[in-house]
Design a protein around this motif. Structure first.
Motif, PDB file in Angstrom:
ATOM      1  N   PHE A  79       1.289  -1.060  -0.169  1.00 32.12           N
ATOM      2  CA  PHE A  79       0.162   0.136   0.254  1.00 32.12           C
ATOM      3  C   PHE A  79       1.307   1.342  -0.164  1.00 32.12           C
ATOM      4  O   PHE A  79       0.689   2.788  -0.437  1.00 32.12           O
ATOM      5  N   ALA A  80       2.249   0.955   0.852  1.00 31.83           N
ATOM      6  CA  ALA A  80       2.592   2.902   1.294  1.00 31.83           C
ATOM      7  C   ALA A  80       3.237   2.732  -0.200  1.00 31.83           C
ATOM      8  O   ALA A  80       3.992   3.931  -0.781  1.00 31.83           O
ATOM      9  N   ARG A  81       3.985   1.618  -1.372  1.00 27.45           N
ATOM     10  CA  ARG A  81       4.269   1.947  -2.246  1.00 27.45           C
ATOM     11  C   ARG A  81       3.284   2.806  -3.506  1.00 27.45           C
ATOM     12  O   ARG A  81       3.782   3.122  -4.277  1.00 27.45           O
ATOM     13  N   ALA A  97      -6.434   4.793   1.643  1.00 28.19           N
ATOM     14  CA  ALA A  97      -6.601   5.225   3.154  1.00 28.19           C
ATOM     15  C   ALA A  97      -7.526   4.149   3.888  1.00 28.19           C
ATOM     16  O   ALA A  97      -6.896   3.981   5.145  1.00 28.19           O
ATOM     17  N   ASP A  98      -9.035   3.852   3.275  1.00 30.31           N
ATOM     18  CA  ASP A  98      -9.319   2.482   4.328  1.00 30.31           C
ATOM     19  C   ASP A  98      -9.178   1.610   4.429  1.00 30.31           C
ATOM     20  O   ASP A  98      -8.743   0.806   5.700  1.00 30.31           O
ATOM     21  N   GLU A  99      -8.363   0.811   3.736  1.00 32.52           N
ATOM     22  CA  GLU A  99      -7.198  -0.014   4.055  1.00 32.52           C
ATOM     23  C   GLU A  99      -5.744  -0.055   4.869  1.00 32.52           C
ATOM     24  O   GLU A  99      -6.048  -0.838   6.198  1.00 32.52           O
ATOM     25  N   MET A 100      -5.170   0.685   4.265  1.00 28.68           N
ATOM     26  CA  MET A 100      -3.889   1.499   5.682  1.00 28.68           C
ATOM     27  C   MET A 100      -4.533   1.726   7.242  1.00 28.68           C
ATOM     28  O   MET A 100      -4.279   1.337   7.986  1.00 28.68           O
ATOM     29  N   GLY A 101      -5.767   3.350   6.981  1.00 24.95           N
ATOM     30  CA  GLY A 101      -6.502   3.446   7.670  1.00 24.95           C
ATOM     31  C   GLY A 101      -7.535   2.384   9.315  1.00 24.95           C
ATOM     32  O   GLY A 101      -8.105   3.362   9.795  1.00 24.95           O
ATOM     33  N   LYS A 102      -7.428   1.062   8.501  1.00 24.86           N
ATOM     34  CA  LYS A 102      -8.671   0.157   9.213  1.00 24.86           C
ATOM     35  C   LYS A 102      -9.796   1.093   9.121  1.00 24.86           C
ATOM     36  O   LYS A 102     -10.872   0.379   9.657  1.00 24.86           O
ATOM     37  N   GLY A 103     -10.306   2.049   7.711  1.00 25.86           N
ATOM     38  CA  GLY A 103     -11.315   2.539   8.283  1.00 25.86           C
ATOM     39  C   GLY A 103     -11.807   3.422   8.660  1.00 25.86           C
ATOM     40  O   GLY A 103     -13.108   4.239   8.977  1.00 25.86           O
ATOM     41  N   ARG A 104     -10.628   3.902   9.326  1.00 23.44           N
ATOM     42  CA  ARG A 104     -10.419   5.235  10.119  1.00 23.44           C
ATOM     43  C   ARG A 104      -9.948   6.535   9.947  1.00 23.44           C
ATOM     44  O   ARG A 104      -9.738   7.218  10.624  1.00 23.44           O
ATOM     45  N   ALA A 105      -9.840   6.414   8.134  1.00 21.18           N
ATOM     46  CA  ALA A 105      -8.743   7.751   7.710  1.00 21.18           C
ATOM     47  C   ALA A 105      -9.677   8.425   7.935  1.00 21.18           C
ATOM     48  O   ALA A 105     -11.135   8.353   7.196  1.00 21.18           O
ATOM     49  N   ARG A 115      -0.625  16.745   0.630  1.00 15.18           N
ATOM     50  CA  ARG A 115      -1.376  17.005   2.330  1.00 15.18           C
ATOM     51  C   ARG A 115      -2.153  15.570   2.200  1.00 15.18           C
ATOM     52  O   ARG A 115      -2.302  15.078   2.977  1.00 15.18           O
ATOM     53  N   LEU A 116      -2.736  15.195   0.903  1.00 13.36           N
ATOM     54  CA  LEU A 116      -3.859  14.093   0.687  1.00 13.36           C
ATOM     55  C   LEU A 116      -2.821  12.516   1.187  1.00 13.36           C
ATOM     56  O   LEU A 116      -2.819  11.724   1.882  1.00 13.36           O
ATOM     57  N   ILE A 117      -1.938  11.737   0.210  1.00 15.70           N
ATOM     58  CA  ILE A 117      -0.711  11.296   0.890  1.00 15.70           C
ATOM     59  C   ILE A 117      -0.109  11.070   1.733  1.00 15.70           C
ATOM     60  O   ILE A 117       0.094   9.915   2.395  1.00 15.70           O
ATOM     61  N   GLU A 118       0.436  12.907   2.923  1.00 19.15           N
ATOM     62  CA  GLU A 118       0.646  12.341   3.684  1.00 19.15           C
ATOM     63  C   GLU A 118      -0.650  12.132   4.936  1.00 19.15           C
ATOM     64  O   GLU A 118      -0.189  11.538   6.158  1.00 19.15           O
ATOM     65  N   GLU A 119      -1.478  12.663   4.553  1.00 16.54           N
ATOM     66  CA  GLU A 119      -2.422  12.172   6.016  1.00 16.54           C
ATOM     67  C   GLU A 119      -3.070  10.389   5.748  1.00 16.54           C
ATOM     68  O   GLU A 119      -3.525  10.309   6.194  1.00 16.54           O
ATOM     69  N   GLU A 132      -2.098   5.258   9.133  1.00 19.68           N
ATOM     70  CA  GLU A 132      -1.639   3.721   9.121  1.00 19.68           C
ATOM     71  C   GLU A 132      -0.772   3.954  10.570  1.00 19.68           C
ATOM     72  O   GLU A 132      -1.216   3.192  11.128  1.00 19.68           O
ATOM     73  N   GLU A 133      -0.246   4.783  10.398  1.00 19.66           N
ATOM     74  CA  GLU A 133       1.353   5.344  11.926  1.00 19.66           C
ATOM     75  C   GLU A 133      -0.141   5.558  12.656  1.00 19.66           C
ATOM     76  O   GLU A 133       0.571   4.648  13.853  1.00 19.66           O
ATOM     77  N   ARG A 134      -0.758   6.438  12.934  1.00 18.97           N
ATOM     78  CA  ARG A 134      -2.013   5.884  13.818  1.00 18.97           C
ATOM     79  C   ARG A 134      -2.459   4.662  14.064  1.00 18.97           C
ATOM     80  O   ARG A 134      -2.455   4.397  15.160  1.00 18.97           O
ATOM     81  N   VAL A 135      -3.132   3.999  13.209  1.00 16.87           N
ATOM     82  CA  VAL A 135      -3.382   2.433  13.223  1.00 16.87           C
ATOM     83  C   VAL A 135      -2.901   1.628  14.459  1.00 16.87           C
ATOM     84  O   VAL A 135      -2.529   0.474  15.306  1.00 16.87           O
ATOM     85  N   LEU A 136      -1.330   1.453  13.783  1.00 17.18           N
ATOM     86  CA  LEU A 136      -0.154   1.187  14.081  1.00 17.18           C
ATOM     87  C   LEU A 136       0.608   1.294  15.192  1.00 17.18           C
ATOM     88  O   LEU A 136       1.023   0.061  15.888  1.00 17.18           O
ATOM     89  N   TYR A 137       0.583   2.443  15.406  1.00 20.26           N
ATOM     90  CA  TYR A 137       0.746   2.828  17.194  1.00 20.26           C
ATOM     91  C   TYR A 137       0.275   3.487  17.442  1.00 20.26           C
ATOM     92  O   TYR A 137       0.992   3.330  19.164  1.00 20.26           O
TER      93      TYR A 137
END
Length: 188
Positions: A70-72, A111-119, A173-177, A182-187
């Motif tokens: 997803f990141a790439r 974003a949905d996949e990386m943020g587990k629906g919380r993006a 900005r969108l890419i950074e969001e 993803e980081e918020r979900v992971l950490y």
């Protein structure tokens, strides 16, 4: 009879220099006219080729998405926006608009996949709005060119360049969001 080496007169030198400058000027004008005719006839081909290169980036992003990278994929999707001004082929505008809609949809999916629906993606609406403005600016350019309104065309092209800068910033900005979702979900 041996040839005479007579130095050229100053008048002949001036006339020769004048004719040389006129010849170079005429050759330059002919080359300019040929180049302009070539661009007018084939400019749309070059625009379509540039657009196709962006579409290939998007397809590579799709392949990465299928592999779960997803990141790439997000990086490729961010770089796949086609923001070159369209000057020759107005039929390309609707293809580009549809393409950008597809890119935004892909980014939302990632974003949905990386943020587990919380993006939360406030920049997504900004990018969408700026792309709609870009479409209208392109239409203004074609209308001004058709009417021969050089002042309006120049203004529209300047606004198009400013819009390109704004779209690039909004996409960044969108890419950074998406990354931070993803980081918020992971950490956390």
């Amino acid at each position: 009879m041996p040839p005479l080496d007579v130095p050229p007169s100053p008048f002949m030198l001036v006339v020769s220099l004048f004719l040389l400058v006129v010849g170079i000027g005429i050759a330059g004008c002919v080359l300019f006219l040929l180049g302009a005719a070539f661009l007018h006839a084939f400019g749309g081909v070059f625009e379509r080729a540039a657009f196709q290169r962006c579409r290939l980036r998007c397809h590579r992003g799709d392949a990465l998405l299928e592999q779960g990278d997803f990141a790439r994929a997000v990086e490729l999707f961010g770089a796949a926006f086609f923001l070159q001004p369209i000057r020759y082929d107005p039929t390309l505008l609707s293809d580009i608009s549809n393409y950008h809609t597809g890119l935004l949809s892909r980014l939302l999916t990632v974003a949905d996949e990386m943020g587990k629906g919380r993006a939360r993606l406030p920049s997504l609406a900004d990018v969408d709005r700026l792309l709609a403005v870009r479409f209208d600016l392109h239409l203004d350019c074609f209308r001004a060119r058709k009417r021969g309104d050089e002042a309006r065309l120049h203004d529209s092209l300047q606004r198009l360049r400013e819009n390109e800068r704004q779209v690039r910033q909004a996409v960044a900005r969108l890419i950074e969001e998406i990354r931070t979702s993803e980081e918020r979900v992971l950490y956390h």
